[in-house]
Scaffold this motif. Structure first.
Motif, mmCIF file in Angstrom:
data_model
loop_
_atom_site.group_PDB
_atom_site.id
_atom_site.type_symbol
_atom_site.label_atom_id
_atom_site.label_comp_id
_atom_site.label_asym_id
_atom_site.label_seq_id
_atom_site.Cartn_x
_atom_site.Cartn_y
_atom_site.Cartn_z
ATOM 1 N N ASN A 69 12.754 8.602 13.009
ATOM 2 C CA ASN A 69 12.987 9.770 12.159
ATOM 3 C C ASN A 69 11.768 10.678 12.099
ATOM 4 O OD1 ASN A 69 15.779 9.446 10.847
ATOM 5 N ND2 ASN A 69 14.883 7.400 10.745
ATOM 6 N N GLY A 70 11.018 10.703 13.180
ATOM 7 C CA GLY A 70 9.880 11.619 13.271
ATOM 8 C C GLY A 70 8.826 11.406 12.201
ATOM 9 N N ASP B 61 0.862 -1.183 0.000
ATOM 10 C CA ASP B 61 0.000 0.000 0.000
ATOM 11 C C ASP B 61 0.897 1.231 0.000
ATOM 12 O OD1 ASP B 61 -1.830 2.001 0.335
ATOM 13 O OD2 ASP B 61 -2.683 1.211 2.212
ATOM 14 N N TYR B 62 1.053 1.853 -1.158
ATOM 15 C CA TYR B 62 1.960 2.988 -1.293
ATOM 16 C C TYR B 62 1.379 4.287 -0.737
ATOM 17 C CZ TYR B 62 4.686 -0.139 -4.157
ATOM 18 O OH TYR B 62 5.423 -1.209 -4.597
ATOM 19 N N THR B 63 0.163 4.238 -0.201
ATOM 20 C CA THR B 63 -0.392 5.422 0.444
ATOM 21 C C THR B 63 0.048 5.511 1.901
ATOM 22 O OG1 THR B 63 -2.439 4.301 1.094
ATOM 23 C CG2 THR B 63 -2.408 5.408 -1.073
ATOM 24 N N THR B 64 0.635 4.438 2.437
ATOM 25 C CA THR B 64 1.117 4.450 3.817
ATOM 26 C C THR B 64 2.570 4.911 3.855
ATOM 27 O OG1 THR B 64 1.946 2.175 3.773
ATOM 28 C CG2 THR B 64 -0.386 2.498 4.372
ATOM 29 N N PRO B 65 3.015 5.456 4.975
ATOM 30 C CA PRO B 65 4.421 5.846 5.079
ATOM 31 C C PRO B 65 5.380 4.672 4.848
ATOM 32 C CG PRO B 65 3.173 6.900 6.823
ATOM 33 C CD PRO B 65 2.244 5.924 6.140
ATOM 34 N N ALA B 66 5.072 3.504 5.399
ATOM 35 C CA ALA B 66 5.945 2.337 5.195
ATOM 36 C C ALA B 66 5.992 1.945 3.721
ATOM 37 C CB ALA B 66 5.476 1.158 6.043
ATOM 38 N N GLY B 67 4.862 2.019 3.037
ATOM 39 C CA GLY B 67 4.834 1.715 1.605
ATOM 40 C C GLY B 67 5.640 2.706 0.793
ATOM 41 N N ASN C 218 9.202 10.966 9.175
ATOM 42 C CA ASN C 218 9.594 11.577 7.911
ATOM 43 C C ASN C 218 9.998 10.471 6.946
ATOM 44 O OD1 ASN C 218 11.525 12.714 5.897
ATOM 45 N ND2 ASN C 218 10.926 14.616 6.905
ATOM 46 N N VAL C 219 9.257 10.332 5.863
ATOM 47 C CA VAL C 219 9.465 9.243 4.903
ATOM 48 C C VAL C 219 10.858 9.312 4.277
ATOM 49 C CG1 VAL C 219 8.649 8.275 2.717
ATOM 50 C CG2 VAL C 219 7.004 8.977 4.448
ATOM 51 N N TYR C 220 11.301 10.525 3.911
ATOM 52 C CA TYR C 220 12.620 10.655 3.279
ATOM 53 C C TYR C 220 13.745 10.274 4.248
ATOM 54 C CZ TYR C 220 10.563 13.042 -0.722
ATOM 55 O OH TYR C 220 9.838 13.349 -1.841
ATOM 56 N N ARG C 221 13.636 10.720 5.492
ATOM 57 C CA ARG C 221 14.687 10.381 6.463
ATOM 58 C C ARG C 221 14.682 8.884 6.778
ATOM 59 N NH1 ARG C 221 13.737 15.681 8.459
ATOM 60 N NH2 ARG C 221 15.638 16.879 8.163
ATOM 61 N N ALA C 222 13.504 8.296 6.871
ATOM 62 C CA ALA C 222 13.419 6.856 7.119
ATOM 63 C C ALA C 222 14.011 6.073 5.947
ATOM 64 C CB ALA C 222 11.960 6.446 7.358
ATOM 65 N N ALA C 223 13.741 6.515 4.724
ATOM 66 C CA ALA C 223 14.303 5.861 3.536
ATOM 67 C C ALA C 223 15.825 5.999 3.534
ATOM 68 C CB ALA C 223 13.707 6.446 2.262
ATOM 69 N N ALA C 224 16.310 7.176 3.918
ATOM 70 C CA ALA C 224 17.762 7.396 3.974
ATOM 71 C C ALA C 224 18.407 6.452 4.982
ATOM 72 C CB ALA C 224 18.064 8.844 4.327
ATOM 73 N N GLN C 225 17.773 6.295 6.145
ATOM 74 C CA GLN C 225 18.325 5.392 7.151
ATOM 75 C C GLN C 225 18.295 3.945 6.652
ATOM 76 O OE1 GLN C 225 16.467 5.428 11.023
ATOM 77 N NE2 GLN C 225 18.174 4.332 11.930
ATOM 78 N N ALA C 226 17.217 3.545 6.008
ATOM 79 C CA ALA C 226 17.132 2.185 5.464
ATOM 80 C C ALA C 226 18.227 1.957 4.424
ATOM 81 C CB ALA C 226 15.755 1.944 4.857
ATOM 82 N N LEU C 227 18.481 2.951 3.573
ATOM 83 C CA LEU C 227 19.544 2.818 2.565
ATOM 84 C C LEU C 227 20.916 2.697 3.219
ATOM 85 C CD1 LEU C 227 18.325 5.323 -0.146
ATOM 86 C CD2 LEU C 227 18.504 2.827 -0.375
ATOM 87 N N ARG C 228 21.129 3.416 4.323
ATOM 88 C CA ARG C 228 22.411 3.291 5.014
ATOM 89 C C ARG C 228 22.587 1.893 5.612
ATOM 90 N NH1 ARG C 228 20.878 8.056 5.649
ATOM 91 N NH2 ARG C 228 21.617 9.950 6.472
ATOM 92 N N VAL C 229 21.495 1.312 6.093
ATOM 93 C CA VAL C 229 21.559 -0.057 6.618
ATOM 94 C C VAL C 229 21.884 -1.032 5.488
ATOM 95 C CG1 VAL C 229 20.172 -1.920 7.638
ATOM 96 C CG2 VAL C 229 20.061 0.388 8.598
ATOM 97 N N ILE C 230 21.242 -0.853 4.337
ATOM 98 C CA ILE C 230 21.525 -1.701 3.176
ATOM 99 C C ILE C 230 22.980 -1.519 2.749
ATOM 100 C CG2 ILE C 230 20.982 -2.148 0.751
ATOM 101 C CD1 ILE C 230 18.101 -1.162 1.400
ATOM 102 N N ALA C 231 23.467 -0.273 2.736
ATOM 103 C CA ALA C 231 24.848 0.012 2.330
ATOM 104 C C ALA C 231 25.840 -0.691 3.258
ATOM 105 C CB ALA C 231 25.101 1.508 2.320
ATOM 106 N N ALA C 232 25.590 -0.629 4.548
ATOM 107 C CA ALA C 232 26.475 -1.302 5.503
ATOM 108 C C ALA C 232 26.478 -2.804 5.272
ATOM 109 C CB ALA C 232 26.045 -0.985 6.934
#
Length: 143
Positions: free
Chosen positions: A59-60, A23-29, A62-76
């Motif tokens: 990340n309060g 469901d892309y209408t949700t923040p997690a989606g 915030n979808v962009y900040r949460a995505a950034a953190q997820a990408l950093r986890v993937i990068a690590a």
């Protein structure tokens, strides 16, 4: 033949109403979309919804900040798992380069979040009182 057991309608069950759809209408989606974690089969996704919710909460929401953190986890993970691998057939992968690209995309998402924050604050003002109260002129002030 026995009747199937109702399991609450998880995406992998025959009772599913979502069939693993995101469901892309949700923040997690939306976070899932930004990090391209969009496999139709939940078991093949990089993160669970619960993990994405943690990123959002930290990340309060915030979808962009949460995505950034997820990408950093993937990068690590990419650096730890892939490293530099070359096969005899001439194929190679470079975990460090992939990781650098993921971190660069994370930085772009952080910049977008900062821009959104700035836009939300633009036009905001606060009244700052001058002086220290209603003492008569020349009266001594004690702190």
């Amino acid at each position: 033949m026995s009747e199937p057991i109702y399991d609450g309608g998880t995406p992998d069950s025959e009772f599913s109403t979502t069939d693993g759809a995101i469901d892309y209408t949700t923040p997690a989606g939306q976070v899932r979309l930004y990090i391209t974690d969009t496999d139709d089969t939940p078991a093949n996704r990089l993160f669970t919804d619960e993990q994405l919710t943690v990123f959002l909460n930290r990340n309060g929401d915030n979808v962009y900040r949460a995505a950034a953190q997820a990408l950093r986890v993937i990068a690590a993970s990419e650096v730890l798992v892939s490293k530099v691998i070359r096969t005899q057939a001439g194929t190679s992968t470079d975990g460090a380069k992939v990781s650098a690209e993921l971190r660069a995309l994370a930085a772009e998402y952080d910049a977008q979040a900062n821009a959104d924050d700035s836009a939300a604050v633009e036009g905001f003002f606060d009244v700052v009182p001058f002086g220290g109260g209603s003492k008569p002129e020349g009266a001594e002030r004690r702190y």
